[in-house]
Write a protein that holds these residues in place. Structure first.
Motif, mmCIF file in Angstrom:
data_model
loop_
_atom_site.group_PDB
_atom_site.id
_atom_site.type_symbol
_atom_site.label_atom_id
_atom_site.label_comp_id
_atom_site.label_asym_id
_atom_site.label_seq_id
_atom_site.Cartn_x
_atom_site.Cartn_y
_atom_site.Cartn_z
ATOM 1 N N VAL A 205 0.862 -1.185 0.000
ATOM 2 C CA VAL A 205 0.000 0.000 0.000
ATOM 3 C C VAL A 205 0.900 1.236 0.000
ATOM 4 O O VAL A 205 1.664 1.457 0.943
ATOM 5 C CB VAL A 205 -0.922 0.013 1.235
ATOM 6 N N LEU A 235 -1.080 -1.351 -4.439
ATOM 7 C CA LEU A 235 -2.125 -0.321 -4.431
ATOM 8 C C LEU A 235 -1.446 1.032 -4.282
ATOM 9 O O LEU A 235 -0.899 1.360 -3.228
ATOM 10 C CB LEU A 235 -3.098 -0.549 -3.273
ATOM 11 N N THR A 236 -1.408 1.819 -5.351
ATOM 12 C CA THR A 236 -0.811 3.153 -5.283
ATOM 13 C C THR A 236 -1.917 4.191 -5.126
ATOM 14 O O THR A 236 -3.087 3.946 -5.441
ATOM 15 C CB THR A 236 -0.001 3.448 -6.551
ATOM 16 N N ALA A 238 -3.104 4.984 -2.429
ATOM 17 C CA ALA A 238 -3.964 4.409 -1.399
ATOM 18 C C ALA A 238 -3.461 4.774 -0.010
ATOM 19 O O ALA A 238 -2.264 4.946 0.197
ATOM 20 C CB ALA A 238 -4.028 2.888 -1.547
ATOM 21 N N LYS A 239 -4.385 4.892 0.930
ATOM 22 C CA LYS A 239 -4.034 5.288 2.291
ATOM 23 C C LYS A 239 -4.471 4.234 3.301
ATOM 24 O O LYS A 239 -5.635 3.856 3.350
ATOM 25 C CB LYS A 239 -4.678 6.629 2.633
ATOM 26 N N VAL A 252 -7.986 0.005 4.190
ATOM 27 C CA VAL A 252 -7.339 0.921 3.245
ATOM 28 C C VAL A 252 -8.377 1.714 2.476
ATOM 29 O O VAL A 252 -9.447 1.186 2.126
ATOM 30 C CB VAL A 252 -6.454 0.128 2.244
ATOM 31 N N GLU A 253 -8.050 2.983 2.204
ATOM 32 C CA GLU A 253 -8.852 3.792 1.294
ATOM 33 C C GLU A 253 -8.120 3.834 -0.038
ATOM 34 O O GLU A 253 -6.990 4.317 -0.125
ATOM 35 C CB GLU A 253 -9.040 5.208 1.826
ATOM 36 N N THR A 254 -8.731 3.313 -1.090
ATOM 37 C CA THR A 254 -8.069 3.217 -2.391
ATOM 38 C C THR A 254 -8.049 4.569 -3.099
ATOM 39 O O THR A 254 -8.668 5.532 -2.647
ATOM 40 C CB THR A 254 -8.759 2.174 -3.282
ATOM 41 N N SER A 255 -7.364 4.623 -4.229
ATOM 42 C CA SER A 255 -7.195 5.877 -4.956
ATOM 43 C C SER A 255 -8.512 6.463 -5.450
ATOM 44 O O SER A 255 -8.613 7.672 -5.661
ATOM 45 C CB SER A 255 -6.248 5.660 -6.147
ATOM 46 N N ASP A 259 -13.355 1.977 0.200
ATOM 47 C CA ASP A 259 -12.738 1.285 1.330
ATOM 48 C C ASP A 259 -12.422 -0.144 0.924
ATOM 49 O O ASP A 259 -13.233 -0.815 0.273
ATOM 50 C CB ASP A 259 -13.672 1.282 2.542
ATOM 51 N N LYS A 260 -11.255 -0.598 1.308
ATOM 52 C CA LYS A 260 -10.824 -1.963 0.959
ATOM 53 C C LYS A 260 -10.275 -2.638 2.203
ATOM 54 O O LYS A 260 -9.591 -2.006 3.025
ATOM 55 C CB LYS A 260 -9.754 -1.913 -0.143
#
Length: 464
Positions: A205, A235-236, A238-239, A252-255, A259-260
């Motif tokens: 991530v 996953l770029t 992404a936070k 994770v919050e994707t680009s 939410d993932k």
């Protein structure tokens, strides 16, 4: 309470500290070094050395599995390769132990007094050390601060339980089934690739637009290709947000704002390192700072007379070989020699698969200074790379257009870390393109790509 006096006190026995102490001892300087842990610091004990051991073991295991699946490629057949990870870790620990003993022996040979314990400054000339046998006070004419750095912790992913730093990752007793890596820099990718080869399902991530953001996209491209081949999900943009309630997944919050949930029995956080400036009495000596780091001049002098600082605590690049070079220089200055920090370049190596080496200026950095000549030679045209099945990658040379002075050299490919010395030497010696192109490089070796890249920049590469 014991008291000892010395000419030089070195606080921290990492790469910079122990090299400084050994060189000072060689020069006849009465030297004491203090270290809370084992000699060698982060690099030897929980960084450079153990990680490279793990990377090598992972590479060999992955290679065995590769031949088991495709014995027709080289005619090599390997059946049912297996991994005894405990034995792998024991082998890695054995290497670290041998090197620990080696450093201790070198310090003793140089007549350096080694004090184990946590040092705290009382003033600019005095520290107290909490040892196993009680407090010991050390007074010194000159002090070198070499306290190093530590992993950065995220407030929403504090270290502990399933969340680990690189330190804990290198001490795991079993390979994680699912590993989430937060941070796509060199530490995260080095360890992520290693664990993927050992059998883990790895997800990286990265908050920025691409992994390895400190390198240009051209250098990173072969690495991202290999990540995909190894089945590593990246996953770029992404936070990471934290752990799931059960602690079995990374949220994770994707680009695109979704939410993932990433299943993970281990979450490796590698978002950088910070200087160790707390806990040893920095407030008692009131040194000038450069942001988070101790401010130094070209001789590693701090703002306080008689106090030097070296290594990670002084800023980027946080590399062991930079600290070693600084430590050697400071020891010679303390011994009365005339020295200053006049390095043209400090090489950086990323031990991913394939490896990346960068010395000096990147193409963009060089172009900002004026017109350039750039030569690139691919390993797909290098005979030795072909025989090693390492054709993916290249060597690149960046030089001034007017006088052909080499400004930067980069490479990506299998085993290119071993070319870093040649690259650094070229910059330190002020080489021009003609110097590199005119040097006979042994055939067949990957180093020939270095000469060919210089020839390409001059307009007449021979093998492409």
């Amino acid at each position: 309470m014991k008291e000892i006096s010395c000419k030089l006190l070195v606080v921290g026995a990492g790469p910079g500290g122990y090299v400084c102490a050994i060189r000072a001892g060689q020069l006849g300087v009465d030297t004491v070094i203090v270290e809370a842990g084992k000699p060698g610091g982060t690099c030897l004990n929980v960084g450079c050395i153990p990680s490279k051991a793990l990377i090598h073991a992972a590479q060999e295991f992955e290679k065995a599995g590769h031949w088991a699946a495709r014995s027709d490629v080289l005619g090599i057949g390997v059946e049912n390769p297996s991994l005894d990870f405990a034995a792998t870790i024991a082998w890695k620990d054995g290497i670290v132990s041998r090197l620990n003993s080696g450093i201790a022996g070198l310090l003793k040979k140089a007549k350096v007094k080694y004090v184990q314990g946590w040092a705290t400054f009382r003033d600019g000339k005095t520290v107290s050390v909490e040892t196993e046998t009680g407090e010991q006070v050390i007074r010194a004419e000159t002090v070198v601060i070499a306290t190093g750095s530590a992993p950065v912790e995220l407030p929403f992913l504090p270290f502990g339980g399933p969340v680990v730093s690189s330190t804990e990752a290198l001490a795991l007793r079993q390979v994680p089934q699912h590993l989430a890596v937060v941070g796509g820099g060199y530490i995260g990718l080095e360890l992520g690739i290693a664990f993927a080869k050992l059998g883990a399902r790895v997800t990286v991530v990265e908050a920025l637009a691409r992994v390895l953001p400190q390198y240009d996209a051209e250098l990173v491209r072969p690495v991202t290709k290999r990540l995909s081949a190894l089945g590593i999900e990246v996953l770029t943009g992404a936070k990471a947000k934290g752990l799931s309630a059960k602690g079995d997944a990374l949220l994770v919050e994707t680009s695109d704002g979704r939410d993932k949930r990433i299943a993970a029995d281990r979450v490796l956080v590698t978002v950088g390192r910070k200087p160790v400036t707390a806990g040893w009495g920095l407030d008692q000596i009131d040194l000038d700072m450069a942001g988070r780091f101790i401010r130094i001049d070209e001789q590693c002098r701090t703002s306080m007379r008689g106090i030097y600082a070296i290594g990670d605590v002084t800023g980027e690049p946080m590399l062991a070989h930079r600290a070693m070079a600084q430590g050697e220089m400071v020891a010679e200055i303390v011994a009365g020699q005339r020295r200053s920090w006049d390095k043209r370049a400090v090489p950086a190596v990323c031990f991913t698969d394939p490896e990346i080496v960068s010395v000096g200026l990147s193409p963009d950095e060089a172009k900002a200074l004026g017109e350039t000549r750039i030569g690139i030679f691919p390993f797909s045209a290098n005979g030795r790379a072909m025989t090693m099945q390492g054709e993916d990658g290249f060597v690149r040379v960046v030089a001034r257009a007017d006088n052909h002075l080499v400004l930067g050299i980069q490479a990506v490919g299998q085993g290119v870390s071993e070319l870093s010395a040649a690259f650094s030497l070229a910059l330190e010696m002020g080489a021009r393109l003609e110097d590199i192109a005119g040097t006979i490089h042994a055939h067949p070796t990957q180093s020939e790509a270095f000469a060919e890249a210089a020839l390409k920049a001059l307009g007449h590469a021979l093998h492409i």
